[in-house]
Motif scaffolding. Structure first.
Motif, PDB file in Angstrom:
ATOM      1  N   ARG A 154      50.437  42.383  44.266  1.00 42.00           N
ATOM      2  CA  ARG A 154      49.913  41.357  43.348  1.00 42.00           C
ATOM      3  C   ARG A 154      48.398  41.279  43.507  1.00 42.00           C
ATOM      4  N   GLU A 155      47.723  40.819  42.458  1.00 40.43           N
ATOM      5  CA  GLU A 155      46.270  40.631  42.581  1.00 40.43           C
ATOM      6  C   GLU A 155      45.967  39.515  43.569  1.00 40.43           C
ATOM      7  N   ASP A 156      46.778  38.459  43.507  1.00 44.99           N
ATOM      8  CA  ASP A 156      46.561  37.310  44.380  1.00 44.99           C
ATOM      9  C   ASP A 156      47.292  37.569  45.711  1.00 44.99           C
ATOM     10  N   SER A 157      46.510  37.663  46.791  1.00 43.49           N
ATOM     11  CA  SER A 157      47.102  37.990  48.103  1.00 43.49           C
ATOM     12  C   SER A 157      48.144  36.984  48.549  1.00 43.49           C
ATOM     13  N   LEU A 158      47.906  35.719  48.212  1.00 42.95           N
ATOM     14  CA  LEU A 158      48.852  34.690  48.641  1.00 42.95           C
ATOM     15  C   LEU A 158      50.201  34.890  47.952  1.00 42.95           C
ATOM     16  N   VAL A 159      50.149  35.213  46.666  1.00 46.17           N
ATOM     17  CA  VAL A 159      51.402  35.462  45.934  1.00 46.17           C
ATOM     18  C   VAL A 159      52.075  36.721  46.504  1.00 46.17           C
ATOM     19  N   GLU A 160      51.265  37.731  46.800  1.00 48.03           N
ATOM     20  CA  GLU A 160      51.823  38.960  47.389  1.00 48.03           C
ATOM     21  C   GLU A 160      52.534  38.644  48.716  1.00 48.03           C
ATOM     22  N   LYS A 213      47.348  37.864  56.534  1.00 46.93           N
ATOM     23  CA  LYS A 213      48.626  38.192  55.901  1.00 46.93           C
ATOM     24  C   LYS A 213      49.511  38.973  56.888  1.00 46.93           C
TER      25      LYS A 213
END
Ligand code: SF4
Length: 456
Positions: free
Chosen positions: A279-285, A309
């Motif tokens: 994902r572009e957003d690391s938190l979502v990834e 992460k």
């Protein structure tokens, strides 16, 4: 079709010889039916029975090895839906995506990140385990060039070759002969070509119905048909992708796959699952990865490595994949902190991981070079081990004598945890010539204790 315990029992020697570790053949058969033991443990089982029981005793999720040598990782072999039923077996593999459209410098820096990702946590080495090379260019030459960099700079790291283009797959997989890579991207159009490549290069195949890889998007039914086709063509080592990409689909599909494999012994879905979390957003990834770890993904592909992460994901994975019935332990030995000399203090504690890490952290904080004797108490903490008769004066004395520490230190003084002060006299009786000092009850008292001792 799974056999019942009684059906399995009929095929066993029925001598109740106990060589398998179970009191009777029936008890062994019952455990075998629940897939909680292995047929190999019975040395007297006939060849005919072995054949009949082979399928029944095989793990419902096929074991797959990715990579070769020390860095190879194992997947599958899971036997339960819920960790508390027994344990989860082979931890999810984390793979970092490297796109073939990236510059050479970017590819190199991603490789470096993978190679430097290892951390030590409660005695275990945790890391990003694999590299997934993706053929975003859809150009076989460019894919091969990216794969060549990985093969040269990260020759030991297990590799997943992601492309639905069989030419590109072959160009890349040649570089990983004998490294047991996965070729991911087998769809209904390229099946025969990919199977032939996998046979030639001894690779595992990643079967997908994802539309992003030329699949039909047909979900689990289509996926089952495809795995059966691949199997009928002679490839047994398979990982599967249902095409699930968002959180809801990943939970739904992965749960259905695991249930079908475990509860129904449905072989067409009895394979490790690969999940793409980029994902572009690391938190979502990170959140998608958490779902994958908790809900049955055997491989999770990430787009980036960030320390925060990694720490969160490594910790989660480690916690979920430890056996809830076995305390985590560290190795019994004398650990050194700083550069201890023959005058440095010697402390002792038990080998419960958490105890070790708290105590060793405080010894380090003290900045006083020290020896820490960590004694095998089957992973129990100090008070529990003492209460269970595993951290006793005679066992401590025996460990110290056998440890060889007497060759490293001139003094004969050992510091025991304050909670077991009661042992001090008995240890002095058993360890002739030694003085026992009672240390702090809580580990956070260790730095002051050691500094005071050093100042004397
Ligand atoms: Fe029965 Fe085989 Fe176990 Fe002996 S080793 S008790 S024969 S199952």
């Amino acid at each position: 079709m799974a056999l019942t315990g009684v059906e399995i029992f009929k095929l066993l020697p029925k001598t109740n010889c106990k060589k398998c570790g179970f009191p009777t053949c029936l008890a062994f058969a019952m455990k075998l039916a629940q897939r909680q033991t292995s047929l190999d443990l019975c040395p007297d089982v006939s060849e005919e029975a072995k054949q009949k029981l082979g399928e029944a005793s095989a793990p419902p999720v096929r074991p797959i090895i990715l990579g070769a040598g020390d860095k190879a990782v194992k997947m599958g072999e899971e036997t339960v839906l819920f960790r508390h039923d027994k344990r989860f077996v082979n931890p999810s593999v984390f793979a970092l995506e490297i796109k073939d459209t990236s510059s050479e410098a970017d590819i190199n820096s991603k490789i470096e990140e993978v190679l430097n990702s290892e951390i030590d946590r409660v005695g275990q080495k945790l890391k990003i385990d694999a590299i997934a090379i993706t053929n975003d260019s859809n150009d076989a030459g460019r894919f091969e060039a990216a794969a060549k960099i990985v093969a040269t700079k990260a020759s030991e790291v297990p590799v997943i070759i992601c492309t639905a283009n069989s030419q590109a797959a072959e160009a890349a997989v040649k570089l990983f002969t004998d490294k047991k890579p996965i070729i991911y991207g087998v769809n209904s159009e390229n099946t025969e070509a990919m199977v032939n490549i996998a046979k030639t290069y001894k690779a595992t195949l990643g079967v997908t119905v994802s539309t992003a890889f030329g699949g039909s998007g047909g979900g689990l039914d289509e996926l089952s048909n495809l795995t059966e086709k691949v199997k009928s063509l002679g490839i047994a080592d398979i990982v599967i992708d249902s095409g699930a990409r968002n959180a809801k689909e990943i939970i739904e599909h992965n749960t259905l796959v695991r249930r079908a494999a475990i509860r129904k012994n449905f072989k067409p879905l009895g394979y490790p699952v690969i999940t793409f979390a980029q994902r572009e957003d690391s938190l979502v990834e990170a959140l998608i990865t958490v779902i994958g770890v908790a809900k049955y993904s055997s491989i999770i592909v990430l787009s980036s490595i960030e320390k925060w992460k990694n720490l969160a994901l490594f910790t989660l994975r480690q916690n979920l994949y430890t056996d809830p019935q076995v305390p985590m332990q560290v190795e019994q030995k004398i650990y050194k902190f700083g550069e201890p000399t023959s005058d440095s203090p010697l402390l002792i504690t038990t080998n419960f991981s958490l105890t070790y890490f708290i105590v060793s952290g405080e010894v380090e904080n003290s900045k006083v070079p020290s020896y820490l004797a960590v004694m095998d108490c089957e992973g129990l903490s100090v008070l529990t081990a003492w209460a269970a008769g595993k951290f006793t004066a005679s066992k401590i004395a025996q460990f110290i004598k056998e440890s060889g520490i007497e060759n490293d230190i001139k003094h004969r003084e050992i510091t025991i945890p304050g909670y077991v002060a009661i042992l001090s006299g008995a240890i002095e009786d058993k360890l002739e010539g030694w003085k026992v000092t009672v240390g702090p009850r809580e580990a956070n008292g260790i730095p002051a204790f050691l500094r005071t001792r050093a100042a004397k």
